[in-house]
Motif scaffolding. Sequence first.
Motif, PDB file in Angstrom:
ATOM      1  N   LEU A 182       3.298 -12.371 -36.764  1.00  0.00           N
ATOM      2  CA  LEU A 182       2.132 -11.874 -37.499  1.00  0.00           C
ATOM      3  C   LEU A 182       1.828 -12.752 -38.710  1.00  0.00           C
ATOM      4  O   LEU A 182       0.665 -12.882 -39.110  1.00  0.00           O
ATOM      5  N   MET A 183       2.860 -13.363 -39.292  1.00  0.00           N
ATOM      6  CA  MET A 183       2.623 -14.326 -40.370  1.00  0.00           C
ATOM      7  C   MET A 183       1.768 -15.481 -39.873  1.00  0.00           C
ATOM      8  O   MET A 183       0.857 -15.947 -40.570  1.00  0.00           O
ATOM      9  N   ALA A 213      -5.018  -9.265 -45.737  1.00  0.00           N
ATOM     10  CA  ALA A 213      -5.527 -10.175 -44.721  1.00  0.00           C
ATOM     11  C   ALA A 213      -5.853  -9.464 -43.420  1.00  0.00           C
ATOM     12  O   ALA A 213      -6.622  -9.981 -42.604  1.00  0.00           O
ATOM     13  N   PHE A 214      -5.281  -8.276 -43.222  1.00  0.00           N
ATOM     14  CA  PHE A 214      -5.503  -7.549 -41.980  1.00  0.00           C
ATOM     15  C   PHE A 214      -6.422  -6.345 -42.161  1.00  0.00           C
ATOM     16  O   PHE A 214      -6.547  -5.521 -41.259  1.00  0.00           O
ATOM     17  N   SER A 233     -11.639  -9.236 -36.700  1.00  0.00           N
ATOM     18  CA  SER A 233     -10.779  -9.913 -35.751  1.00  0.00           C
ATOM     19  C   SER A 233      -9.899  -8.873 -35.061  1.00  0.00           C
ATOM     20  O   SER A 233      -9.864  -7.704 -35.450  1.00  0.00           O
ATOM     21  N   GLN A 234      -9.196  -9.308 -34.018  1.00  0.00           N
ATOM     22  CA  GLN A 234      -8.316  -8.414 -33.285  1.00  0.00           C
ATOM     23  C   GLN A 234      -6.961  -9.065 -33.098  1.00  0.00           C
ATOM     24  O   GLN A 234      -6.864 -10.274 -32.877  1.00  0.00           O
ATOM     25  N   ILE A 294      -6.030 -16.140 -39.066  1.00  0.00           N
ATOM     26  CA  ILE A 294      -7.177 -15.341 -39.491  1.00  0.00           C
ATOM     27  C   ILE A 294      -7.770 -15.898 -40.782  1.00  0.00           C
ATOM     28  O   ILE A 294      -8.993 -15.992 -40.937  1.00  0.00           O
ATOM     29  N   GLU A 295      -6.902 -16.263 -41.720  1.00  0.00           N
ATOM     30  CA  GLU A 295      -7.383 -16.829 -42.974  1.00  0.00           C
ATOM     31  C   GLU A 295      -8.164 -18.111 -42.725  1.00  0.00           C
ATOM     32  O   GLU A 295      -9.166 -18.387 -43.398  1.00  0.00           O
TER      33      GLU A 295
END
Length: 299
Positions: free
Chosen positions: A138-139, A203-204, A173-174, A145-146
């Motif tokens: 996830l990191m 971020a999420f 996003s997904q 994503i960033e």
Amino acid sequence: MSDQASQEERRTPITRRRYYSPFLSPLHGSNTNSAALIILNTPIKLTANSSLPDVFRVLWKSTSFHVCADGGANRLYDATIGPSSSGDDIDENDALVPDLITGDLDSIRSDVRSYYEKKGVPIVCVEDQNYHDLDKSLMAVEKWIEKLTTTSSSSSSSLSNEDSDSNGFNQSSQAFIYGGFGGRFDQEMACINTLYSWGQKEAFQQTQMSIFDEETGVILLPEAPISNEILIRFPDVEEGDDNESIEKSDQVEVGEGPTCGLIPIGARCERVYTSGLKWNLDGDMPLEFGGLVSSSNRI
């Protein structure tokens, strides 16, 4: 809750969030360019004719960034390249190469590592034992994503916290996680906890997060003031005389439902309102462990 608190709650601006199932047609609005898939160290069970299972196949095709969490690389290799994979799909399976393999790398086999290194796949070791391999994956998704959010606004894959569709629903996003169920209970709960804790990260905040295997799907729904709408695909069913579901056709459907539940994770849910379920919640009873948990509901 006091009347004053209820009035404050009603005055709070509501953000509308729409979850697009990966099993819907792309025409329904899902954005493959902003979707990531994490593959955990759980067997990818092939079908009777040694083909990839339906849910996994759809999730792969619905995403553009693919991460194997350490031993997840073994599972992908065994399902697509190993001796048990289908020879009929060899060209397609050979194309199923992850964009990244990460974790503490204590589970990935040497032959698998060598294969993907030759394919040019980055393999990143993160040794911090305070985090699970899913956290480390996830990191990587967080950084991805960033990067998307900083892409030029003219780019089709760029994201913005202010973006919304024509109906006023925030686009996002997904992040799909495959393989979070069917193993040890403590590992399943660790996956649920990771889903919950990462869903709180800044971020999420605009990322729809979910966990899947071939039988179960879990969607993280943010708390108020977000109003969640879920667009899913589920089998076409009807009720028989004994209230049991009867399939209208023998065709296998892939997607969430029709059975569902609402599980309070992390805290008591004071008010939950639903529509579109067989037994809707009207906000009268909170959801909490030790109290009401809405299970075995139907869409």
